[in-house]
Design a protein around this motif. Structure first.
Motif, PDB file in Angstrom:
ATOM      1  N   PRO A   1     -80.272 -24.018 -48.333  1.00 22.26           N
ATOM      2  CA  PRO A   1     -79.047 -24.127 -49.108  1.00 22.26           C
ATOM      3  C   PRO A   1     -78.461 -25.816 -48.371  1.00 22.26           C
ATOM      4  O   PRO A   1     -77.982 -26.299 -48.998  1.00 22.26           O
ATOM      5  CB  PRO A   1     -78.157 -23.144 -48.897  1.00 22.26           C
ATOM      6  CG  PRO A   1     -79.154 -22.107 -48.484  1.00 22.26           C
ATOM      7  CD  PRO A   1     -80.846 -22.863 -47.938  1.00 22.26           C
ATOM      8  N   GLN A   2     -78.801 -26.492 -47.012  1.00 23.13           N
ATOM      9  CA  GLN A   2     -77.779 -27.575 -46.622  1.00 23.13           C
ATOM     10  C   GLN A   2     -79.075 -28.838 -47.760  1.00 23.13           C
ATOM     11  O   GLN A   2     -78.143 -29.514 -47.275  1.00 23.13           O
ATOM     12  CB  GLN A   2     -78.945 -27.545 -45.288  1.00 23.13           C
ATOM     13  CG  GLN A   2     -78.004 -26.403 -44.218  1.00 23.13           C
ATOM     14  CD  GLN A   2     -77.963 -27.400 -42.757  1.00 23.13           C
ATOM     15  OE1 GLN A   2     -77.536 -27.870 -42.288  1.00 23.13           O
ATOM     16  NE2 GLN A   2     -78.930 -26.852 -42.355  1.00 23.13           N
ATOM     17  N   GLY A   3     -79.768 -29.021 -48.375  1.00 22.95           N
ATOM     18  CA  GLY A   3     -80.591 -30.081 -48.815  1.00 22.95           C
ATOM     19  C   GLY A   3     -79.795 -30.012 -49.970  1.00 22.95           C
ATOM     20  O   GLY A   3     -81.015 -30.740 -50.519  1.00 22.95           O
ATOM     21  N   CYS A   4     -79.021 -28.908 -50.666  1.00 24.21           N
ATOM     22  CA  CYS A   4     -78.760 -28.901 -51.962  1.00 24.21           C
ATOM     23  C   CYS A   4     -77.865 -28.631 -52.865  1.00 24.21           C
ATOM     24  O   CYS A   4     -77.148 -27.568 -51.729  1.00 24.21           O
ATOM     25  CB  CYS A   4     -80.108 -27.273 -52.437  1.00 24.21           C
ATOM     26  SG  CYS A   4     -80.246 -26.717 -53.714  1.00 24.21           S
ATOM     27  N   GLN A   5     -77.560 -28.441 -53.407  1.00 23.67           N
ATOM     28  CA  GLN A   5     -75.794 -28.249 -54.209  1.00 23.67           C
ATOM     29  C   GLN A   5     -76.223 -28.379 -55.224  1.00 23.67           C
ATOM     30  O   GLN A   5     -76.055 -28.952 -56.365  1.00 23.67           O
ATOM     31  CB  GLN A   5     -74.844 -29.438 -53.750  1.00 23.67           C
ATOM     32  CG  GLN A   5     -73.547 -29.388 -53.948  1.00 23.67           C
ATOM     33  CD  GLN A   5     -72.971 -30.856 -53.598  1.00 23.67           C
ATOM     34  OE1 GLN A   5     -73.186 -31.704 -53.172  1.00 23.67           O
ATOM     35  NE2 GLN A   5     -71.315 -30.353 -53.254  1.00 23.67           N
ATOM     36  N   VAL A   6     -75.615 -27.317 -55.988  1.00 24.87           N
ATOM     37  CA  VAL A   6     -74.847 -26.581 -57.664  1.00 24.87           C
ATOM     38  C   VAL A   6     -73.834 -26.848 -57.784  1.00 24.87           C
ATOM     39  O   VAL A   6     -72.604 -26.500 -57.106  1.00 24.87           O
ATOM     40  CB  VAL A   6     -75.552 -25.744 -58.105  1.00 24.87           C
ATOM     41  CG1 VAL A   6     -75.471 -25.424 -59.327  1.00 24.87           C
ATOM     42  CG2 VAL A   6     -76.967 -25.025 -57.104  1.00 24.87           C
ATOM     43  N   VAL A   7     -73.871 -27.844 -58.577  1.00 30.54           N
ATOM     44  CA  VAL A   7     -72.122 -28.183 -59.312  1.00 30.54           C
ATOM     45  C   VAL A   7     -72.285 -27.747 -60.770  1.00 30.54           C
ATOM     46  O   VAL A   7     -72.802 -28.119 -61.894  1.00 30.54           O
ATOM     47  CB  VAL A   7     -72.277 -29.659 -59.533  1.00 30.54           C
ATOM     48  CG1 VAL A   7     -70.275 -29.454 -59.025  1.00 30.54           C
ATOM     49  CG2 VAL A   7     -71.976 -30.333 -58.188  1.00 30.54           C
ATOM     50  N   SER A   8     -70.895 -26.595 -61.373  1.00 31.53           N
ATOM     51  CA  SER A   8     -70.897 -26.801 -62.209  1.00 31.53           C
ATOM     52  C   SER A   8     -69.644 -26.972 -62.747  1.00 31.53           C
ATOM     53  O   SER A   8     -68.773 -26.916 -62.690  1.00 31.53           O
ATOM     54  CB  SER A   8     -70.810 -24.876 -62.481  1.00 31.53           C
ATOM     55  OG  SER A   8     -71.871 -24.166 -62.338  1.00 31.53           O
ATOM     56  N   PHE A   9     -69.913 -27.510 -64.346  1.00 36.39           N
ATOM     57  CA  PHE A   9     -69.045 -28.247 -65.312  1.00 36.39           C
ATOM     58  C   PHE A   9     -68.784 -27.695 -66.079  1.00 36.39           C
ATOM     59  O   PHE A   9     -69.145 -27.474 -66.808  1.00 36.39           O
ATOM     60  CB  PHE A   9     -69.642 -29.799 -64.966  1.00 36.39           C
ATOM     61  CG  PHE A   9     -69.568 -30.777 -63.579  1.00 36.39           C
ATOM     62  CD1 PHE A   9     -68.618 -31.810 -63.456  1.00 36.39           C
ATOM     63  CD2 PHE A   9     -71.215 -31.050 -63.172  1.00 36.39           C
ATOM     64  CE1 PHE A   9     -69.148 -32.630 -62.502  1.00 36.39           C
ATOM     65  CE2 PHE A   9     -71.564 -31.553 -62.669  1.00 36.39           C
ATOM     66  CZ  PHE A   9     -70.455 -32.804 -61.740  1.00 36.39           C
ATOM     67  N   LYS A  10     -67.379 -27.835 -65.244  1.00 39.03           N
ATOM     68  CA  LYS A  10     -65.813 -26.830 -67.522  1.00 39.03           C
ATOM     69  C   LYS A  10     -65.053 -27.899 -67.905  1.00 39.03           C
ATOM     70  O   LYS A  10     -65.796 -29.018 -67.509  1.00 39.03           O
ATOM     71  CB  LYS A  10     -65.486 -26.042 -66.275  1.00 39.03           C
ATOM     72  CG  LYS A  10     -65.782 -24.970 -65.265  1.00 39.03           C
ATOM     73  CD  LYS A  10     -67.252 -23.873 -66.313  1.00 39.03           C
ATOM     74  CE  LYS A  10     -67.442 -22.974 -64.582  1.00 39.03           C
ATOM     75  NZ  LYS A  10     -68.791 -21.718 -65.132  1.00 39.03           N
ATOM     76  N   GLN A  11     -64.557 -27.410 -68.596  1.00 37.21           N
ATOM     77  CA  GLN A  11     -63.399 -28.562 -68.880  1.00 37.21           C
ATOM     78  C   GLN A  11     -62.511 -29.086 -68.052  1.00 37.21           C
ATOM     79  O   GLN A  11     -62.690 -28.851 -66.850  1.00 37.21           O
ATOM     80  CB  GLN A  11     -62.179 -27.117 -69.709  1.00 37.21           C
ATOM     81  CG  GLN A  11     -62.677 -26.637 -71.298  1.00 37.21           C
ATOM     82  CD  GLN A  11     -62.880 -25.396 -70.772  1.00 37.21           C
ATOM     83  OE1 GLN A  11     -63.908 -25.143 -70.009  1.00 37.21           O
ATOM     84  NE2 GLN A  11     -62.979 -25.050 -72.139  1.00 37.21           N
ATOM     85  N   PRO A  12     -62.793 -30.580 -68.292  1.00 35.11           N
ATOM     86  CA  PRO A  12     -62.213 -31.172 -67.344  1.00 35.11           C
ATOM     87  C   PRO A  12     -60.686 -30.571 -66.836  1.00 35.11           C
ATOM     88  O   PRO A  12     -59.388 -30.282 -67.639  1.00 35.11           O
ATOM     89  CB  PRO A  12     -61.796 -32.658 -68.214  1.00 35.11           C
ATOM     90  CG  PRO A  12     -62.426 -32.457 -69.243  1.00 35.11           C
ATOM     91  CD  PRO A  12     -63.121 -31.269 -69.306  1.00 35.11           C
ATOM     92  N   SER A  13     -60.185 -31.518 -65.790  1.00 39.21           N
ATOM     93  CA  SER A  13     -58.978 -31.434 -65.335  1.00 39.21           C
ATOM     94  C   SER A  13     -57.753 -32.446 -65.642  1.00 39.21           C
ATOM     95  O   SER A  13     -58.515 -33.591 -66.044  1.00 39.21           O
ATOM     96  CB  SER A  13     -58.530 -31.207 -64.004  1.00 39.21           C
ATOM     97  OG  SER A  13     -58.922 -32.010 -63.512  1.00 39.21           O
ATOM     98  N   SER A  14     -56.802 -32.260 -65.957  1.00 36.83           N
ATOM     99  CA  SER A  14     -56.030 -33.849 -65.979  1.00 36.83           C
ATOM    100  C   SER A  14     -55.976 -34.664 -64.933  1.00 36.83           C
ATOM    101  O   SER A  14     -55.678 -36.091 -65.223  1.00 36.83           O
ATOM    102  CB  SER A  14     -54.535 -33.179 -65.745  1.00 36.83           C
ATOM    103  OG  SER A  14     -54.125 -32.549 -64.926  1.00 36.83           O
ATOM    104  N   GLU A  15     -56.240 -34.208 -63.929  1.00 38.51           N
ATOM    105  CA  GLU A  15     -56.820 -35.884 -63.054  1.00 38.51           C
ATOM    106  C   GLU A  15     -58.138 -36.507 -63.308  1.00 38.51           C
ATOM    107  O   GLU A  15     -58.012 -37.548 -63.899  1.00 38.51           O
ATOM    108  CB  GLU A  15     -56.655 -35.189 -61.735  1.00 38.51           C
ATOM    109  CG  GLU A  15     -57.073 -36.208 -60.603  1.00 38.51           C
ATOM    110  CD  GLU A  15     -57.700 -36.132 -59.320  1.00 38.51           C
ATOM    111  OE1 GLU A  15     -58.198 -35.184 -58.973  1.00 38.51           O
ATOM    112  OE2 GLU A  15     -57.210 -37.097 -58.350  1.00 38.51           O
TER     113      GLU A  15
END
Ligand code: ATP
Ligand code: MG
Length: 302
Positions: free
Chosen positions: A96-110
């Protein structure tokens, strides 16, 4: 199973799904229930997948130690195609130290206050790491294209919005991927190709089984009405962005065991082609190691 046999198998069921040139790509030529004639029992499929994940773990260790390349795995699909479970199974052996999962949902106002690539660029994997995008900047030419009203929320100056916007975005994405490739990021893109019929079956299961209720969303069912719009958008995205250095894999997704095998094979193949190796130590480092060994052996045992 000997390595050679595994290589043969993976070669056979990976090649048909790799799109390295977008021109002329037609999604309807790809059967979501395809298994390349392979019929495996659950146990056999599990064993084969395990071999794949072991090889992946071996490669990841070197990727991390070498600290030069980074790997970006992009997952796109209709709902219930199995993105989450494919990621879970294929990556089960990695550190897990060498791996990252990112889930993209509806964008925020920023996020909506920036160019569309901004939020994705922030999560790109560091050198030596594997980054997994569960949905990605491709949403900008998929859901945003199918639901034009989302584009209106993106606060673009109106003179920049024309019918050419999707072609422009696709060209920007292709260029962004060229840039990342030249920076040492290996990009693989997976479209988990589930059929309309199988999606219905999986939604039904979510309704029938209490432990799957949390996964159910009524809006996912409404999205089925836009199926053909999505398929067209996927086809055009693949046509415009498939390349040798950042290929798409149109992975049959009606049989989960097969989906996992194809994805694992693609990742293993890509990593093995990077010729990863542990860094070689120089004379000074060797001297340091010898010195440390000597000091340790001089220590009195307590
Ligand atoms: P799950 O398997 O849990 O359903 P999911 O990826 O479908 O995972 P959801 O929270 O259900 O996650 O849905 C995320 C939603 O966000 C999707 O409908 C997707 O189309 C939408 N989305 C992602 N990126 C964008 C974007 N840039 N603009 C608008 N909508 C987006
Ligand atoms: Mg969802």
């Amino acid at each position: 199973m000997p390595r050679k046999e595994i290589d043969e198998l993976t070669g056979r069921y990976l090649a048909p799904f790799r799109i390295a040139k977008g021109k002329g790509f037609k999604l309807k030529k790809f059967d979501p229930s395809d298994t390349c004639g392979l019929e495996l029992e659950k146990g056999q499929a599990r064993e084969l997948l395990q071999r794949g994940t072991e090889r992946l773990a071996e490669q990841q260790d070197k990727l991390f130690a070498q600290d030069r390349w980074s790997v970006l795995l992009i997952f796109q699909a209709m709902d219930a195609a199995g993105k989450d479970s494919t990621i879970k199974h294929v990556m089960s052996g990695v550190n897990p130290q060498g791996c990252q999962v990112v889930s993209f949902k509806q964008p925020s106002s920023e996020e909506l206050d920036h160019d569309f690539m901004w939020r994705y660029a922030r999560w790109l994997p560091e050198r030596g790491r594997i980054g997994i995008f569960n949905r990605s900047y491709y949403e900008e030419v998929l859901v945003v294209r199918v639901h034009r009203e989302i584009l209106n929320q993106q606060k673009l100056p109106s003179r920049l919005v024309s019918d050419a916007i999707w072609d422009e975005r696709l060209a920007d994405i292709a260029q962004f991927e060229d840039y990342l490739t030249r920076q040492g990021t290996k990009i693989l893109k997976f479209f988990l190709n589930v059929s309309h019929k199988e999606q219905k079956k999986r939604f039904m299961e979510r309704l029938d089984e209490p432990e799957k209720h949390w996964k159910f969303s009524a809006s996912d069912v409404r999205e089925r009405e836009f199926w053909s719009d999505y398929m067209r958008a996927f086809e055009e995205a693949i046509q415009a962005t498939a390349s040798k250095h950042a290929p798409w894999f149109v992975v049959p997704a009606d049989n989960k065991w097969f989906t996992r095998l194809v994805v694992a094979a693609a990742v293993v193949e890509a990593l093995e082609n990077l010729d990863l190796a542990y860094p070689k130590i120089d004379a000074a480092k060797k001297k340091e190691l010898d010195g440390a060994r000597e000091a340790l052996s001089r220590e009195r045992s307590s």
